[in-house]
Design a protein around this motif. Sequence first.
Motif, PDB file in Angstrom:
ATOM      1  N   HIS A 140       7.732   2.019 -12.594  1.00  0.00           N
ATOM      2  CA  HIS A 140       8.260   1.577 -13.891  1.00  0.00           C
ATOM      3  C   HIS A 140       7.787   0.146 -14.169  1.00  0.00           C
ATOM      4  O   HIS A 140       7.321  -0.165 -15.272  1.00  0.00           O
ATOM      5  N   VAL A 141       7.885  -0.710 -13.160  1.00  0.00           N
ATOM      6  CA  VAL A 141       7.457  -2.105 -13.316  1.00  0.00           C
ATOM      7  C   VAL A 141       5.963  -2.156 -13.655  1.00  0.00           C
ATOM      8  O   VAL A 141       5.549  -2.835 -14.605  1.00  0.00           O
ATOM      9  N   ALA A 142       5.155  -1.425 -12.902  1.00  0.00           N
ATOM     10  CA  ALA A 142       3.695  -1.449 -13.122  1.00  0.00           C
ATOM     11  C   ALA A 142       3.357  -0.955 -14.526  1.00  0.00           C
ATOM     12  O   ALA A 142       2.530  -1.558 -15.234  1.00  0.00           O
ATOM     13  N   GLN A 148       2.687  -3.987 -21.625  1.00  0.00           N
ATOM     14  CA  GLN A 148       3.059  -5.174 -22.408  1.00  0.00           C
ATOM     15  C   GLN A 148       1.977  -6.240 -22.438  1.00  0.00           C
ATOM     16  O   GLN A 148       1.991  -7.100 -23.304  1.00  0.00           O
ATOM     17  N   GLY A 149       1.066  -6.243 -21.460  1.00  0.00           N
ATOM     18  CA  GLY A 149       0.103  -7.350 -21.478  1.00  0.00           C
ATOM     19  C   GLY A 149      -1.096  -7.139 -20.568  1.00  0.00           C
ATOM     20  O   GLY A 149      -1.800  -8.090 -20.251  1.00  0.00           O
ATOM     21  N   ARG A 150      -1.320  -5.875 -20.096  1.00  0.00           N
ATOM     22  CA  ARG A 150      -2.398  -5.610 -19.145  1.00  0.00           C
ATOM     23  C   ARG A 150      -2.269  -6.523 -17.919  1.00  0.00           C
ATOM     24  O   ARG A 150      -3.236  -7.084 -17.431  1.00  0.00           O
ATOM     25  N   ARG A 151      -1.000  -6.700 -17.464  1.00  0.00           N
ATOM     26  CA  ARG A 151      -0.744  -7.593 -16.336  1.00  0.00           C
ATOM     27  C   ARG A 151      -0.276  -6.793 -15.122  1.00  0.00           C
ATOM     28  O   ARG A 151       0.081  -5.609 -15.229  1.00  0.00           O
ATOM     29  N   PHE A 172       3.462  -4.574   0.866  1.00  0.00           N
ATOM     30  CA  PHE A 172       2.008  -4.465   1.018  1.00  0.00           C
ATOM     31  C   PHE A 172       1.468  -3.303   0.193  1.00  0.00           C
ATOM     32  O   PHE A 172       2.086  -2.235   0.131  1.00  0.00           O
ATOM     33  N   GLY A 173       0.318  -3.513  -0.434  1.00  0.00           N
ATOM     34  CA  GLY A 173      -0.303  -2.422  -1.176  1.00  0.00           C
ATOM     35  C   GLY A 173      -1.784  -2.672  -1.396  1.00  0.00           C
ATOM     36  O   GLY A 173      -2.389  -3.520  -0.724  1.00  0.00           O
ATOM     37  N   PHE A 174      -2.335  -1.945  -2.352  1.00  0.00           N
ATOM     38  CA  PHE A 174      -3.785  -1.981  -2.573  1.00  0.00           C
ATOM     39  C   PHE A 174      -4.245  -3.160  -3.437  1.00  0.00           C
ATOM     40  O   PHE A 174      -5.318  -3.114  -4.034  1.00  0.00           O
ATOM     41  N   SER A 175      -3.422  -4.213  -3.498  1.00  0.00           N
ATOM     42  CA  SER A 175      -3.887  -5.491  -4.043  1.00  0.00           C
ATOM     43  C   SER A 175      -3.683  -6.608  -3.035  1.00  0.00           C
ATOM     44  O   SER A 175      -3.968  -7.758  -3.331  1.00  0.00           O
ATOM     45  N   SER A 176      -3.142  -6.284  -1.870  1.00  0.00           N
ATOM     46  CA  SER A 176      -2.628  -7.340  -0.997  1.00  0.00           C
ATOM     47  C   SER A 176      -3.718  -8.152  -0.307  1.00  0.00           C
ATOM     48  O   SER A 176      -3.539  -9.346  -0.074  1.00  0.00           O
ATOM     49  N   HIS A 177      -4.840  -7.521   0.043  1.00  0.00           N
ATOM     50  CA  HIS A 177      -5.920  -8.290   0.655  1.00  0.00           C
ATOM     51  C   HIS A 177      -6.491  -9.275  -0.365  1.00  0.00           C
ATOM     52  O   HIS A 177      -6.860 -10.402  -0.028  1.00  0.00           O
ATOM     53  N   THR A 178      -6.503  -8.870  -1.624  1.00  0.00           N
ATOM     54  CA  THR A 178      -7.025  -9.715  -2.698  1.00  0.00           C
ATOM     55  C   THR A 178      -5.995 -10.744  -3.161  1.00  0.00           C
ATOM     56  O   THR A 178      -6.348 -11.903  -3.413  1.00  0.00           O
ATOM     57  N   TYR A 179      -4.740 -10.311  -3.307  1.00  0.00           N
ATOM     58  CA  TYR A 179      -3.740 -11.125  -4.009  1.00  0.00           C
ATOM     59  C   TYR A 179      -2.460 -11.393  -3.215  1.00  0.00           C
ATOM     60  O   TYR A 179      -1.539 -11.996  -3.751  1.00  0.00           O
ATOM     61  N   PHE A 231      -1.027 -11.353 -12.469  1.00  0.00           N
ATOM     62  CA  PHE A 231      -2.478 -11.522 -12.672  1.00  0.00           C
ATOM     63  C   PHE A 231      -2.947 -10.504 -13.705  1.00  0.00           C
ATOM     64  O   PHE A 231      -2.243  -9.511 -13.970  1.00  0.00           O
ATOM     65  N   ALA A 232      -4.114 -10.768 -14.274  1.00  0.00           N
ATOM     66  CA  ALA A 232      -4.690  -9.822 -15.232  1.00  0.00           C
ATOM     67  C   ALA A 232      -5.099  -8.569 -14.470  1.00  0.00           C
ATOM     68  O   ALA A 232      -5.850  -8.655 -13.494  1.00  0.00           O
ATOM     69  N   ALA A 233      -4.585  -7.407 -14.869  1.00  0.00           N
ATOM     70  CA  ALA A 233      -4.981  -6.156 -14.206  1.00  0.00           C
ATOM     71  C   ALA A 233      -6.487  -5.976 -14.393  1.00  0.00           C
ATOM     72  O   ALA A 233      -6.967  -6.019 -15.518  1.00  0.00           O
TER      73      ALA A 233
END
Length: 498
Positions: A140-142, A148-151, A172-179, A231-233
């Motif tokens: 829901h959050v994603a 609302q803003g491509r965020r 932890f997820g599939f953005s964690s190594h990056t972000y 961050f910008a998606a």
Amino acid sequence: MRLQIALSATLAGLAVANPMNSPLNKRAAIDDCLKTANVPVNAPNSNDWRADSNPFNQRLKYTPVAMAVPTNVQQIAAAVSCAAKVGVKVNPKSGGHSYASFGLGGENGHFIVQLDRMNRVTYDSASQIATVEAGARLGHVATLLYNQGRRAFSHGTCPGVGVAGHSLHGGFGFSSHTYGLAVDWIVGATVVLANATIVETSETQNPEIFWALRGAGSNFGIVSTFRFKTFAAPSQVTVFEVNLPWNSAQAIVSGWTAIQDWLKAGAPKEVNGRVFGSAMQTQIQGLYHGTPAQLRTAIQPLLTKLGASLSRAQQYDWMGAFSYYTYGQQVDVTRPYNLVETFYSKSLVTPALPNNVLQNVANYWIQRAKSLNRDWFIIIDLYGGANSAITKVPANATSYPYRDPNNHLFLYEFYDRVRSGNYPNDGFSFLDGWVKAFTDGLSTSQWGMYINYADPTMNRATAQDVYYRTSLPRLKQLKAQLDPNELFYYPQAIEPAK
Ligand SMILES: Cc1cc2nc3c(=O)[nH]c(=O)nc-3n(C[C@H](O)[C@H](O)[C@H](O)COP(=O)(O)OP(=O)(O)OC[C@H]3O[C@@H](n4cnc5c(N)ncnc54)[C@H](O)[C@@H]3O)c2cc1C
Ligand SMILES: *[C@@H]1O[C@H](CO)[C@@H](O)[C@H](O)[C@H]1NC(C)=O
Ligand SMILES: *[C@@H]1O[C@H](CO)[C@@H](O)[C@H](O)[C@H]1NC(C)=O
């Protein structure tokens, strides 16, 4: 009368001589207090009561003494105040995905503050901050942040997981190594403390409480609302898979060595991934923040070391990739939420494994796991390494304890489930033995466990130590200050310093 008998049977053992301590009197007292304070509740044995007390892990069902279903922070504060007055342990429950059912208190007789009626998500483009109510689920959050803003911010893949339990204890997820982890994107939280006051927390407001919440939140209060930076998606991301022929101990040792050398030396930060192993197959699964062409360049050094090739490299937009990794589940979920499993799970965080440990782990994988006719999996998250955003966060910035670039390379989840019936008594030793194959060869300063994959079979002292490691002394001090009577208690909760 029938209710009374059923209750006494369920809650037998909790009652002692003082009549106020009897569960029935506590139920009456808390119901009375909540009614006077106008806090909405689930009526015992109503449909909502049954749905909200049904845990994700069906192995661990508990009967609450009462359930509040607040819709604003004042009601949460009133609920906490009632809990303190009556002397009943209280626990917030958001997505209800705790592996140990800690959102239900981890034992019978707790007062539950069920938060999933509070799930608003609003994005402010001027500040780039998302305000998220604590009962919202990740999918829901994603969805709302993207719409609302491509965020976006960093978090895990399961849409039904609650943002609160998840982000307060890591994430932890599939953005964690990056972000980084979900916890690294919290910039503020409104929280109800044990004395029922509502406080704002951030780097500048109540910074010590803010430090403690970010890693051990369930011990210190009930967060009603988070503020997350975003961050910008990325507009193009690439889902990828690499099949691993891990059918012998030797194949596991050499493949694992290749992966850990590559990760440690600095796998490009845009690569996010995990090794997923089950009785059926083993593969690297991941999300590259960029195009398939960029992925091919970034991952070639690993593929060369492995002697493997990409078995999937498929471009998606941001929500398309999220949806891919939900394997068909609904992404934007609120309530009711009905997914459940019956399982035992354990976790680990470790450094790169020395060869002798790797050999023992691989032998166990082949000789024990693969020969058992059971429904298990292991997930080895590509967590640390020279380019990981997680271990770039200073160790003392949050109470979440795994930030050491030398020691925290992999995060693991061990999972063993049954599709029907009860979890077997002889099931536990299988995963316990596998974890032991790792820890036997490591010093305690090198490894830890992750409370988001809670293992309730550990005693309290051991659990606190392995979950919080170097943060524990400071957390215990703060627990003594903020919640000396342990209102926010569950069997593995942090004990106040004496
Ligand atoms: C199917 C599945 C997939 C998962 N995938 C991932 C993943 O990809 N990555 C990952 O890191 N983890 C993952 N997890 C683990 C997940 O992060 C944890 O189980 C998490 O704690 C669940 O949060 P919740 O709010 O759903 O759980 P709950 O059971 O509601 O709460 C968990 C704990 O947090 C406390 N809590 C809840 N709300 C609040 C609040 N508002 N304030 C203070 N404390 C609160 C509870 O009291 C409890 O102690 C997964 C779990 C499942 C079941
Ligand atoms: C509640 O606890 C907080 C933190 O210790 C403290 O600042 C506040 O004054 C307390 N409020 C009351 C009413 O005791
Ligand atoms: C972390 O440690 C540094 C250096 O000792 C110190 O300046 C800083 O205030 C600490 N930060 C927190 C949040 O405790």
